[in-house]
Design an enzyme around this catalytic site. Sequence first.
Site: not given
Length: 137
Positions: A60, A87, A89
Site C-alpha cells: 500500500e 501469502f 511462501r
Amino acid sequence: MRVPDEPTYAIPIEETLDGMLGFEHLEIGADHASARFEVANRHRQPFGIVHGGVYAALAEGLCSGATYMQVAGDGKIAVGSSNFTSFLRPVTHGVVTANARALHSGRTSWVWECEFTNADGKRCAISRVTLAVIDPR
C-alpha cells in the site's frame, strides 16, 4: 501544477509505519515501483516468519507513493481503498523485494499489482492494491 521533486508530507517518513519498518524505496515510475526490506524481528510474527501485515503495508505504501507522484501535479493525493494480499511462501530471513506495476491509472482510482520475492527470487506474496485519487484535506 508541477509534480514536486520531494513530496511534502504532514508527517516525516521516518515516523510513519513505512519508516518504522525500514522500507527502502528503490524506484518509482509512472507505471512501476520497487522497494525492499531486510527481515528483522520487527517484521516477524511470533513463529518467526514475516507477518502478513508487513507485505500489505509495503504494497500500500509503495503503490500509494507511486500514484501520488503521478497525481500531485493536479493537486491530488492517493489513499488506499482496497488491499488484498495473498501469502505464498514463508520468509524468515534475508531481503524481501517488492515490484509493483500499475494495472489501471484513472482520474479517480488506480489499481496496482505488487509481487514480493525472497532473497532466492522466489515469489512469497502478492497484493492487489486499489487507490482513490482525492483532493487533500
